[in-house]
Write an enzyme that holds these catalytic residues in place. Sequence first.
Site, PDB file in Angstrom:
ATOM      1  CE  LYS A  42     157.661  13.735  30.968  1.00  0.00           C
ATOM      2  NZ  LYS A  42     157.115  13.836  32.337  1.00  0.00           N
ATOM      3  N   GLY A  43     156.582   9.978  25.676  1.00  0.00           N
ATOM      4  CA  GLY A  43     156.282   8.567  25.462  1.00  0.00           C
ATOM      5  C   GLY A  43     156.907   7.737  24.495  1.00  0.00           C
ATOM      6  CD  GLU A  98     153.908  11.091  19.530  1.00  0.00           C
ATOM      7  OE1 GLU A  98     154.464  10.331  20.319  1.00  0.00           O
ATOM      8  OE2 GLU A  98     153.197  11.900  19.513  1.00  0.00           O
ATOM      9  CG  ASP A  99     153.572   7.730  22.694  1.00  0.00           C
ATOM     10  OD1 ASP A  99     153.002   8.457  21.747  1.00  0.00           O
ATOM     11  OD2 ASP A  99     153.431   8.019  23.827  1.00  0.00           O
ATOM     12  CG  ASP A 102     143.760   9.330  20.487  1.00  0.00           C
ATOM     13  OD1 ASP A 102     142.867   8.649  19.888  1.00  0.00           O
ATOM     14  OD2 ASP A 102     143.299   9.952  21.717  1.00  0.00           O
ATOM     15  CE  LYS A 130     144.031   4.901  22.091  1.00  0.00           C
ATOM     16  NZ  LYS A 130     143.539   5.599  23.055  1.00  0.00           N
ATOM     17  CG  PHE A 151     144.108   5.832  27.920  1.00  0.00           C
ATOM     18  CD1 PHE A 151     144.227   6.853  27.246  1.00  0.00           C
ATOM     19  CD2 PHE A 151     144.824   5.407  29.130  1.00  0.00           C
ATOM     20  CE1 PHE A 151     145.216   7.885  27.487  1.00  0.00           C
ATOM     21  CE2 PHE A 151     145.819   6.543  29.248  1.00  0.00           C
ATOM     22  CZ  PHE A 151     145.973   7.476  28.463  1.00  0.00           C
ATOM     23  CB  VAL A 152     147.077   1.219  25.692  1.00  0.00           C
ATOM     24  CG1 VAL A 152     145.958   0.235  24.972  1.00  0.00           C
ATOM     25  CG2 VAL A 152     147.483   2.112  24.338  1.00  0.00           C
ATOM     26  CG  ASP A 158     151.746   9.234  30.708  1.00  0.00           C
ATOM     27  OD1 ASP A 158     151.451   9.257  29.587  1.00  0.00           O
ATOM     28  OD2 ASP A 158     151.246   9.957  31.440  1.00  0.00           O
ATOM     29  NE  ARG A 164     155.944   9.004  31.035  1.00  0.00           N
ATOM     30  CZ  ARG A 164     155.299   9.711  30.125  1.00  0.00           C
ATOM     31  NH1 ARG A 164     155.059   8.978  29.032  1.00  0.00           N
ATOM     32  NH2 ARG A 164     154.773  10.781  30.191  1.00  0.00           N
TER      33      ARG A 164
HETATM   34  P1  IMP Z   1     146.856  13.165  19.318  1.00  0.00           P
HETATM   35  O1  IMP Z   1     147.439  14.509  19.297  1.00  0.00           O
HETATM   36  O2  IMP Z   1     145.394  12.925  19.816  1.00  0.00           O
HETATM   37  O3  IMP Z   1     146.998  12.001  18.298  1.00  0.00           O
HETATM   38  O4  IMP Z   1     147.423  12.464  20.687  1.00  0.00           O
HETATM   39  C1  IMP Z   1     148.827  11.670  20.843  1.00  0.00           C
HETATM   40  C2  IMP Z   1     149.234  11.754  22.113  1.00  0.00           C
HETATM   41  O5  IMP Z   1     148.244  11.695  23.253  1.00  0.00           O
HETATM   42  C3  IMP Z   1     150.308  10.765  22.324  1.00  0.00           C
HETATM   43  O6  IMP Z   1     151.609  11.069  22.102  1.00  0.00           O
HETATM   44  C4  IMP Z   1     149.906  10.111  23.933  1.00  0.00           C
HETATM   45  O7  IMP Z   1     150.712  11.147  24.809  1.00  0.00           O
HETATM   46  C5  IMP Z   1     148.614  10.517  24.109  1.00  0.00           C
HETATM   47  N1  IMP Z   1     147.854   9.342  23.961  1.00  0.00           N
HETATM   48  C6  IMP Z   1     146.875   9.141  23.289  1.00  0.00           C
HETATM   49  N2  IMP Z   1     146.261   7.924  23.218  1.00  0.00           N
HETATM   50  C7  IMP Z   1     146.685   7.280  24.431  1.00  0.00           C
HETATM   51  C8  IMP Z   1     146.730   6.079  25.048  1.00  0.00           C
HETATM   52  O8  IMP Z   1     145.612   5.089  24.812  1.00  0.00           O
HETATM   53  N3  IMP Z   1     147.486   5.853  26.281  1.00  0.00           N
HETATM   54  C9  IMP Z   1     148.400   6.816  26.494  1.00  0.00           C
HETATM   55  N4  IMP Z   1     148.561   7.986  25.864  1.00  0.00           N
HETATM   56  C10 IMP Z   1     147.881   8.237  24.826  1.00  0.00           C
HETATM   57 MG    MG Z   2     152.974  11.254  23.534  1.00  0.00          MG
END
Ligand code: IMP
Ligand code: MG
Length: 180
Positions: A42-43, A98-99, A102, A130, A151-152, A158, A164
């Site tokens: 949903k992000g 994507e939001d 990470d 990040k 973490f944001v 969220d 959100r």
């Molecule tokens: P990845 O697979 O580790 O790149 O994860 C990405 C997903 O983790 C994002 O779509 C977010 O839903 C969540 N996420 C990663 N960092 C944060 C953060 O700082 N705040 C909120 N959600 C995050």
């Molecule tokens: Mg997400």
Amino acid sequence: MRDSIERVLITKEQIQDKVKELAADISKDYREKNLVIVGVLKGAVVFMGDLVKNIDVPLMLDFIAVSSYGNTTETSGVVRILKDLDNSIEGMDVLIVEDIIDSGLTLYYLQENLRTRGASSIRICTLLDKPYRRKANVKVDYKGFEIEDEFVVGYGLDFAERFRNLPEICVLKPEEYNGR
Ligand code: IMP
Ligand code: MG
């Protein structure tokens, strides 16, 4: 809700300026293409809404929801599709929105999955990145802001499904992460 915030990291104005920049780049690159914007639920919803209002080439919208097994602030790398796209992307120019990226594991999986469906092209647009936490090699084509390993929340992002609706990107007070 404001009581939970330690500080604002990126303001509404900074976000809106960046959204316009990204939308201008996307509009330029996708003239004469079959653009379908795929929002990752949903992000990405809040960002996607602002972004598409500023893109001035024809496009379609679709959504996908994925979940990673594991705890709330880290991805395990195993990704599962909870809600698939409504339409075929065969022959389409897909832009995944994507939001935040990470570890990159979610997008790596998603991109590989969509690649098997016959899209003409697949690119990635993320509001936040990040880069220091990357575990999977994903190429980000359109990027809003690089942020530290922190973490944001807000603007779609969220913590345990809350925050959100904040209009800016914020860092929560430490007790919010621990005490609940
Ligand atoms: P990845 O697979 O580790 O790149 O994860 C990405 C997903 O983790 C994002 O779509 C977010 O839903 C969540 N996420 C990663 N960092 C944060 C953060 O700082 N705040 C909120 N959600 C995050
Ligand atoms: Mg997400």
